[in-house]
Design a protein around this motif. Sequence first.
Motif, PDB file in Angstrom:
ATOM      1  N   ASP A   3       0.812  -1.215   0.000  1.00  0.00           N
ATOM      2  CA  ASP A   3       0.000   0.000   0.000  1.00  0.00           C
ATOM      3  C   ASP A   3       0.847   1.266   0.000  1.00  0.00           C
ATOM      4  O   ASP A   3       0.430   2.310  -0.510  1.00  0.00           O
ATOM      5  N   SER A   4       2.055   1.162   0.553  1.00  0.00           N
ATOM      6  CA  SER A   4       2.949   2.323   0.604  1.00  0.00           C
ATOM      7  C   SER A   4       3.727   2.513  -0.691  1.00  0.00           C
ATOM      8  O   SER A   4       4.443   3.501  -0.850  1.00  0.00           O
ATOM      9  N   GLY A   5       3.609   1.542  -1.618  1.00  0.00           N
ATOM     10  CA  GLY A   5       4.335   1.630  -2.886  1.00  0.00           C
ATOM     11  C   GLY A   5       5.645   0.882  -2.884  1.00  0.00           C
ATOM     12  O   GLY A   5       6.334   0.817  -3.915  1.00  0.00           O
ATOM     13  N   ASP A   6       6.037   0.325  -1.733  1.00  0.00           N
ATOM     14  CA  ASP A   6       7.252  -0.476  -1.659  1.00  0.00           C
ATOM     15  C   ASP A   6       6.938  -1.894  -2.143  1.00  0.00           C
ATOM     16  O   ASP A   6       5.862  -2.142  -2.679  1.00  0.00           O
ATOM     17  N   ILE A   7       7.857  -2.835  -1.970  1.00  0.00           N
ATOM     18  CA  ILE A   7       7.618  -4.194  -2.445  1.00  0.00           C
ATOM     19  C   ILE A   7       7.752  -5.199  -1.308  1.00  0.00           C
ATOM     20  O   ILE A   7       8.529  -5.002  -0.367  1.00  0.00           O
ATOM     21  N   LYS A   8       7.000  -6.279  -1.433  1.00  0.00           N
ATOM     22  CA  LYS A   8       7.066  -7.376  -0.470  1.00  0.00           C
ATOM     23  C   LYS A   8       7.431  -8.655  -1.212  1.00  0.00           C
ATOM     24  O   LYS A   8       6.871  -8.947  -2.268  1.00  0.00           O
ATOM     25  N   PHE A   9       8.376  -9.398  -0.652  1.00  0.00           N
ATOM     26  CA  PHE A   9       8.712 -10.697  -1.237  1.00  0.00           C
ATOM     27  C   PHE A   9       7.710 -11.724  -0.728  1.00  0.00           C
ATOM     28  O   PHE A   9       7.594 -11.958   0.469  1.00  0.00           O
ATOM     29  N   SER A  10       6.974 -12.341  -1.667  1.00  0.00           N
ATOM     30  CA  SER A  10       5.909 -13.259  -1.275  1.00  0.00           C
ATOM     31  C   SER A  10       6.254 -14.716  -1.513  1.00  0.00           C
ATOM     32  O   SER A  10       5.457 -15.591  -1.166  1.00  0.00           O
ATOM     33  N   GLY A  11       7.400 -15.006  -2.104  1.00  0.00           N
ATOM     34  CA  GLY A  11       7.807 -16.393  -2.193  1.00  0.00           C
ATOM     35  C   GLY A  11       8.440 -16.806  -3.504  1.00  0.00           C
ATOM     36  O   GLY A  11       8.410 -16.086  -4.505  1.00  0.00           O
ATOM     37  N   LEU A  12       9.021 -17.995  -3.477  1.00  0.00           N
ATOM     38  CA  LEU A  12       9.608 -18.628  -4.654  1.00  0.00           C
ATOM     39  C   LEU A  12       8.554 -19.556  -5.245  1.00  0.00           C
ATOM     40  O   LEU A  12       7.980 -20.391  -4.542  1.00  0.00           O
ATOM     41  N   LEU A  13       8.298 -19.413  -6.545  1.00  0.00           N
ATOM     42  CA  LEU A  13       7.202 -20.133  -7.182  1.00  0.00           C
ATOM     43  C   LEU A  13       7.690 -21.311  -8.010  1.00  0.00           C
ATOM     44  O   LEU A  13       8.730 -21.231  -8.658  1.00  0.00           O
ATOM     45  N   VAL A  14       6.910 -22.388  -7.970  1.00  0.00           N
ATOM     46  CA  VAL A  14       7.079 -23.480  -8.918  1.00  0.00           C
ATOM     47  C   VAL A  14       5.788 -23.603  -9.711  1.00  0.00           C
ATOM     48  O   VAL A  14       4.712 -23.216  -9.252  1.00  0.00           O
ATOM     49  N   LEU A  15       5.889 -24.141 -10.910  1.00  0.00           N
ATOM     50  CA  LEU A  15       4.746 -24.168 -11.818  1.00  0.00           C
ATOM     51  C   LEU A  15       3.717 -25.217 -11.419  1.00  0.00           C
ATOM     52  O   LEU A  15       4.067 -26.329 -11.030  1.00  0.00           O
ATOM     53  N   GLY A  16       2.438 -24.837 -11.533  1.00  0.00           N
ATOM     54  CA  GLY A  16       1.354 -25.772 -11.298  1.00  0.00           C
ATOM     55  C   GLY A  16       1.006 -25.934  -9.830  1.00  0.00           C
ATOM     56  O   GLY A  16       1.554 -25.266  -8.943  1.00  0.00           O
ATOM     57  N   TYR A  17       0.054 -26.853  -9.598  1.00  0.00           N
ATOM     58  CA  TYR A  17      -0.391 -27.156  -8.242  1.00  0.00           C
ATOM     59  C   TYR A  17      -0.877 -28.602  -8.242  1.00  0.00           C
ATOM     60  O   TYR A  17      -1.668 -29.002  -9.109  1.00  0.00           O
ATOM     61  N   LYS A  18      -0.400 -29.396  -7.312  1.00  0.00           N
ATOM     62  CA  LYS A  18      -0.640 -30.837  -7.331  1.00  0.00           C
ATOM     63  C   LYS A  18      -2.116 -31.203  -7.353  1.00  0.00           C
ATOM     64  O   LYS A  18      -2.511 -32.194  -7.966  1.00  0.00           O
ATOM     65  N   ALA A  19      -2.950 -30.433  -6.668  1.00  0.00           N
ATOM     66  CA  ALA A  19      -4.367 -30.774  -6.552  1.00  0.00           C
ATOM     67  C   ALA A  19      -5.189 -30.310  -7.759  1.00  0.00           C
ATOM     68  O   ALA A  19      -6.399 -30.508  -7.796  1.00  0.00           O
ATOM     69  N   ILE A  20      -4.538 -29.689  -8.730  1.00  0.00           N
ATOM     70  CA  ILE A  20      -5.216 -29.201  -9.940  1.00  0.00           C
ATOM     71  C   ILE A  20      -4.683 -29.971 -11.149  1.00  0.00           C
ATOM     72  O   ILE A  20      -3.472 -30.156 -11.285  1.00  0.00           O
ATOM     73  N   ASP A  21      -5.572 -30.406 -12.001  1.00  0.00           N
ATOM     74  CA  ASP A  21      -5.196 -31.118 -13.226  1.00  0.00           C
ATOM     75  C   ASP A  21      -4.175 -30.283 -14.005  1.00  0.00           C
ATOM     76  O   ASP A  21      -4.374 -29.076 -14.196  1.00  0.00           O
ATOM     77  N   SER A  22      -3.106 -30.916 -14.436  1.00  0.00           N
ATOM     78  CA  SER A  22      -2.025 -30.190 -15.114  1.00  0.00           C
ATOM     79  C   SER A  22      -2.500 -29.491 -16.381  1.00  0.00           C
ATOM     80  O   SER A  22      -1.897 -28.503 -16.818  1.00  0.00           O
ATOM     81  N   ARG A  23      -3.604 -29.950 -16.962  1.00  0.00           N
ATOM     82  CA  ARG A  23      -4.143 -29.307 -18.166  1.00  0.00           C
ATOM     83  C   ARG A  23      -4.739 -27.939 -17.844  1.00  0.00           C
ATOM     84  O   ARG A  23      -4.993 -27.136 -18.750  1.00  0.00           O
ATOM     85  N   GLU A  24      -4.937 -27.661 -16.559  1.00  0.00           N
ATOM     86  CA  GLU A  24      -5.521 -26.391 -16.135  1.00  0.00           C
ATOM     87  C   GLU A  24      -4.486 -25.452 -15.523  1.00  0.00           C
ATOM     88  O   GLU A  24      -4.831 -24.371 -15.050  1.00  0.00           O
ATOM     89  N   TRP A  25      -3.222 -25.859 -15.550  1.00  0.00           N
ATOM     90  CA  TRP A  25      -2.186 -25.008 -14.963  1.00  0.00           C
ATOM     91  C   TRP A  25      -1.988 -23.720 -15.755  1.00  0.00           C
ATOM     92  O   TRP A  25      -1.686 -22.682 -15.173  1.00  0.00           O
ATOM     93  N   LEU A  26      -2.147 -23.811 -17.072  1.00  0.00           N
ATOM     94  CA  LEU A  26      -2.021 -22.626 -17.926  1.00  0.00           C
ATOM     95  C   LEU A  26      -3.166 -22.651 -18.934  1.00  0.00           C
ATOM     96  O   LEU A  26      -3.254 -23.564 -19.756  1.00  0.00           O
ATOM     97  N   THR A  27      -4.038 -21.653 -18.848  1.00  0.00           N
ATOM     98  CA  THR A  27      -5.197 -21.595 -19.736  1.00  0.00           C
ATOM     99  C   THR A  27      -5.293 -20.221 -20.373  1.00  0.00           C
ATOM    100  O   THR A  27      -4.952 -19.201 -19.757  1.00  0.00           O
ATOM    101  N   ALA A  28      -5.738 -20.194 -21.616  1.00  0.00           N
ATOM    102  CA  ALA A  28      -5.938 -18.935 -22.340  1.00  0.00           C
ATOM    103  C   ALA A  28      -7.407 -18.533 -22.223  1.00  0.00           C
ATOM    104  O   ALA A  28      -8.300 -19.318 -22.529  1.00  0.00           O
ATOM    105  N   LEU A  29      -7.647 -17.319 -21.762  1.00  0.00           N
ATOM    106  CA  LEU A  29      -8.990 -16.818 -21.545  1.00  0.00           C
ATOM    107  C   LEU A  29      -9.310 -15.698 -22.523  1.00  0.00           C
ATOM    108  O   LEU A  29      -8.444 -14.881 -22.849  1.00  0.00           O
TER     109      LEU A  29
END
Length: 220
Positions: free
Chosen positions: A137-163
Motif C-alpha cells: 500500500d505504501s508503494g514499496d515491495i514485499k517478497f511473497s515467495g519462490l514459485l514453482v509451476l502448477g499445483y498438485k491438486a489441480i489437473d495439469s491441463r488447467e495449470w495454464l489456460t488462455a482466456l
Amino acid sequence: MINKFENIISDNISSLNIDAIYENKKPYINKSCEVLSKLMKVKNSGGFRLIGQWKNIFDIKYVVLYSTKEDIYWQDVLDEEIGIYTYYGDNQVAGRELHDTNLGGNVILRESFSYAMSDKISDRIKIPPFFLFEKTDSGDIKFSGLLVLGYKAIDSREWLTALWAKRREGGRFQNYKAIFTILNTDDGSQNNPNSSSIDLRWLEDLKNGKGYESKLAPVS
C-alpha cells in the motif's frame, strides 16, 4: 522486516525472506528510485522482469513476477493458506495475438509450462525459478515467495489456460491464467540448512547456468 533502499544498493541485504518489505528510495522521483531492480538485478519496469532471453532461443535464468494488483479486471491472487498463486499474463490489447507482447511474458509462460509437462529432466531443468514480489500500500515491495509451476491438486491441463476477454471500449483479446505453487523453503539450502531465507548469491549461480546444482539453492 523492513529493508532500506540504502542497504540494498550497498549490498547489505544478503537474502530474501517471506513477507519482508523492501523500501524504495524516498522521496520516489522516478524509476531510478525503485528497489526491485537493485535487489534482483533486473530491469525496472513491467510485471515480467527476467535475466536471460526468450526471443528465438528460450534461455531464461530466472524470472521476477511483480504484481501491483491495480488492474481490477485481472486480479492476481495469492492464497497464503494453501500456497497457491494465480497470475495473469501480459496481453490486454484488443486485436493483439496472445503471445505478441513487448516483454514476452506470455511466451515465457507458454514455454515454461510446456517444459513442466515433460517427463524429461533435460526439459524440466529449463524451467526458470519465479520470484514473486507484490506492491504494498505504501508503494514499496514485499517478497511473497519462490514459485514453482502448477499445483498438485489441480489437473495439469488447467495449470495454464488462455482466456477470452473484452475491453470496455470494445474489442476482444486473449490472456493467460497461470497457476503456481509457493515453494516451502524451510529446509534451507546445502549451504545453510533449516533456514527459510533465500541466499541472494544464488542469483549469480542461476545466471551462470548452475542454479539447480548450486549449494545455495533451496533444497526443496
